[in-house]
Design a protein around this motif. Structure first.
Motif, PDB file in Angstrom:
ATOM      1  N   ASP A 148       4.581  -1.264  -0.429  1.00  0.00           N
ATOM      2  CA  ASP A 148       3.516  -0.566   0.295  1.00  0.00           C
ATOM      3  C   ASP A 148       2.176  -1.178  -0.115  1.00  0.00           C
TER       4      ASP A 148
ATOM      5  N   CYS B 284      -1.716  -1.128   0.421  1.00  0.00           N
ATOM      6  CA  CYS B 284      -2.630  -0.078   0.890  1.00  0.00           C
ATOM      7  C   CYS B 284      -4.095  -0.515   0.799  1.00  0.00           C
TER       8      CYS B 284
ATOM      9  N   GLN C 239       3.678  -2.019   5.293  1.00  0.00           N
ATOM     10  CA  GLN C 239       4.849  -1.648   4.501  1.00  0.00           C
ATOM     11  C   GLN C 239       6.014  -2.568   4.828  1.00  0.00           C
TER      12      GLN C 239
ATOM     13  N   ALA D 167      -4.462  -0.935  -3.329  1.00  0.00           N
ATOM     14  CA  ALA D 167      -3.347  -0.804  -4.270  1.00  0.00           C
ATOM     15  C   ALA D 167      -2.076  -1.332  -3.618  1.00  0.00           C
TER      16      ALA D 167
ATOM     17  N   TYR E  79       2.191  -0.889  -4.040  1.00  0.00           N
ATOM     18  CA  TYR E  79       3.272  -0.127  -4.653  1.00  0.00           C
ATOM     19  C   TYR E  79       4.610  -0.795  -4.347  1.00  0.00           C
TER      20      TYR E  79
ATOM     21  N   GLY F  51       7.692   2.579  -4.988  1.00  0.00           N
ATOM     22  CA  GLY F  51       6.909   3.773  -5.282  1.00  0.00           C
ATOM     23  C   GLY F  51       6.050   3.701  -6.527  1.00  0.00           C
ATOM     24  N   SER F  52       6.172   2.621  -7.304  1.00  0.00           N
ATOM     25  CA  SER F  52       5.384   2.478  -8.529  1.00  0.00           C
ATOM     26  C   SER F  52       4.256   1.470  -8.328  1.00  0.00           C
ATOM     27  N   ARG F  53       3.118   1.741  -8.933  1.00  0.00           N
ATOM     28  CA  ARG F  53       1.949   0.879  -8.796  1.00  0.00           C
ATOM     29  C   ARG F  53       2.274  -0.502  -9.362  1.00  0.00           C
ATOM     30  N   LEU F  54       2.055  -1.529  -8.563  1.00  0.00           N
ATOM     31  CA  LEU F  54       2.421  -2.888  -8.936  1.00  0.00           C
ATOM     32  C   LEU F  54       1.225  -3.700  -9.402  1.00  0.00           C
TER      33      LEU F  54
END
Length: 257
Positions: free
Chosen positions: A6, A8, A27, A61, A63, A66-69
């Protein structure tokens, strides 16, 4: 279908305040190939480098699962990178001329010794058998193990680079102009190989190219970028639809549809 990657509202400026990427969002779903098309300088490669955390974002950002990359550092970033691999435009520069094909193919797995993708489970006990299987998966025989990059054609080098990229069983492979440096007949072979591997290994791709025909062949969804911004986004089946952006239609015309 679950979201794998994702992106963003990503922005990246360089020192002269030039926007390489401006407010880009998209996405990639699990098992999907997203095509990113645009001319040189449109921001495609900056997006790829941002996903790999090679360049730092000014805004936005990214992801992954689902986790911030984009904020990862050190060992956490290194561990994440085994799930995201890349196939570059120039296979010659991506392979170390001093290393044998055997050493090059095994380098990712040697760096992550505990990784055992399901498709390598029966051979992982042996470095040689693992390397042979990886080469066979990309259409090369075991005879190539003892060779060096200068002994291979461009297409063969790219097959080796693809073998390296799949070796860790990544969730996502970023293909950055993977056929641009190859002859037309070899381009088709590499595209077919990438498509087969995606299906067989159930991977996702971000497929980046200036060649809209190649992107159409590979992708489920397509994004068109111009001067750092997304100007069009659609499913591949809608490429020739009448409401396509003018710039998209110009790219189609340039590719002689």
């Amino acid at each position: 279908m679950s979201v794998l990657l994702d992106v963003c509202h990503v922005e990246k400026k360089y020192q002269d305040q030039f926007y390489a990427v401006k407010d880009v969002s998209f996405q990639i779903k699990i098992g999907e190939c997203l095509g990113l098309v645009g001319e040189s300088g449109s921001g495609k490669s900056t997006i790829a480098r941002a996903i790999l955390s090679v360049v730092k974002l000014d805004k936005g950002a990214i992801y992954f699962h689902g986790s911030r990359l984009d904020t990862l550092q050190g060992e956490k970033l290194r561990q994440m990178r085994k799930h995201i691999q890349m196939v570059f435009q120039d296979p010659t520069s991506s392979l170390n001329e001093r290393l044998s094909i055997f050493t090059s193919v095994m380098e990712p797995l040697d760096n992550f010794k505990k990784v055992k993708p399901s498709f390598l489970a029966d051979v992982r006990h042996s470095r040689e058998e693992t390397a042979i299987k990886l080469l066979e998966m990309v259409g090369l025989s075991s005879d190539f193990l003892k060779r060096y990059p200068h002994e291979l054609s461009g297409g063969q080098k790219q097959r080796v680079a693809i073998a390296r990229a799949i070796s860790l069983g990544p969730d996502l492979i970023i293909c950055d102009e993977p056929t641009a440096s190859l002859d037309a007949s070899i381009q088709a072979q590499i595209l077919n190989l990438l498509k087969e591997l995606k299906k067989d290994l159930e991977m996702s791709y971000l497929f980046i190219s200036h060649d809209i025909a190649a992107v159409q062949y590979m992708s489920d969804e397509m994004i068109v970028m111009k001067e750092g911004e997304i100007v069009d986004q659609f499913s591949t089946q809608q490429l020739l639809h009448s409401d396509r952006n003018l710039y998209t239609r110009q790219l189609i015309q340039a590719n002689s549809y």
